[in-house]
Scaffold this active site. Structure first.
Site, PDB file in Angstrom:
ATOM      1  N   HIS A 125       0.817  -1.218   0.000  1.00  0.00           N
ATOM      2  CA  HIS A 125       0.000   0.000   0.000  1.00  0.00           C
ATOM      3  C   HIS A 125       0.851   1.269   0.000  1.00  0.00           C
ATOM      4  CE1 HIS A 125       0.924   0.853   4.250  1.00  0.00           C
ATOM      5  NE2 HIS A 125       0.718  -0.434   4.493  1.00  0.00           N
ATOM      6  N   CYS A 136       3.624  -4.733   6.559  1.00  0.00           N
ATOM      7  CA  CYS A 136       3.163  -4.460   5.200  1.00  0.00           C
ATOM      8  C   CYS A 136       4.330  -4.004   4.326  1.00  0.00           C
ATOM      9  CB  CYS A 136       2.082  -3.385   5.204  1.00  0.00           C
ATOM     10  SG  CYS A 136       0.517  -3.916   5.941  1.00  0.00           S
TER      11      CYS A 136
END
Length: 420
Positions: free
Chosen positions: A327, A345
């Site tokens: 992301h 992440c």
């Protein structure tokens, strides 16, 4: 001189044609019994079920066709129902008996074609037709295929969710044999029993780019176990897109995007810091979300602690159910390409995340290498199916576990005995 040679050549050809003609006649219906029209073999064989109108065959009992002693032998048997489902069977080497080895469907219409030959080698044939009775029990096994119909990447597994648990291996074989996956172009693949209620299907390698995958169940009306019968299931069609693979090198802090084997883009990234290392291994894109509110409390980080966070996140590509995404992370641009500072992440600039978001779809492959994190779980946290070695994957099937690699779980519909 030349005229004479030509004349002799023509005469020789004429004699050759005559000889060939005689040979053809000798191999015709008078000389080869196999070329004769099959006779009615009704008197040569016996069938263990009724064929009279109104009488039905019990689907719990196997079919059996036998050759009457001393009158010839059975050479071939083909049995299938009105929907095209074949019944597997075994034929004795001496052609004396054929019996079914797979269950019949309840409430179905069957045709059995029996081929024979008598003691002189003349071919015979008998076609039997019958209906099977309705199942005594009303318990039906439902199957739901996933994902939903649509276009996916080359790493997308097919799933089958059962509404009742199947633990017995023989019953699993019945279920698995009826769950059909067909792709164009065709590739080898196998089911894996993740649990007694869930199966995953994947090919040996990724799906071919632009393949069409069709999934359906032949379980309807098939007896699975005591008082359990197969029910109807909706089919599924998947279209496979381009071959997209994303490789994230956690040590080099670099993400590389490949399309159809060609490197398209390199993006500087940051991955999980010590204590929150990104999982190594192959993952499959689960979904894309333009906006996600990410909270540390959802992954076990106490609110108010030094690692606590509550952030708006854009262009989020999800790869695990536990919360691992690729992301936009504008707050860590200074570390991207240089250091790992995330909570697991893979973060990148907003512009790079938007580009990746626009060029990736569910089913695409995301692989992380050179991370200090744990391996990606094979099941339960997304699709880690590709982290299971192919030979081990085959052991998770009730059909292919003990067969050589490369052989498909084919249904042997008939066995022809050797000539005697």
């Amino acid at each position: 001189m030349n005229h004479t040679a030509r004349t002799r050549s023509v005469v020789g050809c004429t004699l050759l044609v005559t000889a060939l003609g005689a040979g053809v006649t000798a191999c015709g219906s008078d000389g080869n019994p196999l070329s004769a029209r099959p006779y009615d073999a009704a008197d040569l064989i016996s069938f263990n079920g009724p064929t009279e109108t109104g009488k039905r065959v019990d689907p719990d009992k196997p079919l059996e066709v036998t050759a009457n002693s001393g009158e010839g032998r059975i050479t071939d048997v083909v049995a299938r129902d009105s929907t095209g489902r074949f019944v597997t069977g075994e034929l004795a080497a001496d052609g004396s008996r054929w019996h079914s080895t797979s269950p019949l469907a309840a409430g179905a219409r069957y045709t059995v074609t029996v081929s024979t030959e008598d003691e002189d080698g003349a071919p015979g044939r008998k076609v039997l037709a019958f209906d099977t009775s309705k199942p005594a029990g009303r318990k039906r096994l439902g199957v739901t295929f996933g994902p939903g119909s649509g276009t996916y990447g080359v790493g997308q597994p097919v799933t089958a969710q059962l509404d009742q648990g199947i633990k017995d291996k023989a019953q699993r074989a019945v279920v698995e044999r009826a769950l059909r996956v067909e792709s164009v172009p065709a590739v080898p693949g196998a089911w894996y029993w993740v649990s007694d209620k869930e199966l995953h299907y994947r090919p040996k390698d990724y799906w071919p780019a632009h393949a069409t995958v069709r999934v359906h169940s032949n379980l309807d009306g098939i007896r699975i176990g005591d008082r359990l019968w197969g029910g109807k299931s909706a089919p599924l069609k998947l279209t496979i897109g381009d071959r997209v693979e994303v490789v994230t090198d956690a040590a080099a802090h670099q993400l590389t995007y490949y399309k159809d084997g060609r490197e398209i883009e390199q993006i500087p990234v940051t991955t999980g810091k010590p204590g929150f290392e990104t999982r190594n291994g192959v993952k499959v894109v689960l979904e894309k979300q333009y906006f996600v509110r990410m909270r540390g409390s959802t992954v076990g980080i106490a609110e108010g602690s030094s690692d606590s966070y509550d952030l708006p996140v854009y262009y989020a590509t999800r790869v695990t159910w536990s919360g691992e995404y690729v992301h936009a992370a504008p707050w860590s641009v200074g570390s991207q390409g240089y250091a790992n500072v995330s909570h697991g992440c893979t973060g990148m600039s907003t512009s790079n995340a938007e580009w990746l978001y626009d060029n990736i779809r569910p089913g695409d492959v995301v692989r992380v290498v050179n991370s200090e994190g744990d391996p990606m779980e094979p099941f339960g946290n997304g699709f880690g199916d590709w982290n299971v070695d192919w030979n081990k994957w085959r052991t998770g099937s009730a059909l292919t576990g003990k067969t050589p690699d490369g052989s498909a779980p084919a249904d042997t519909m008939r066995l022809r005995p050797a000539a005697v």
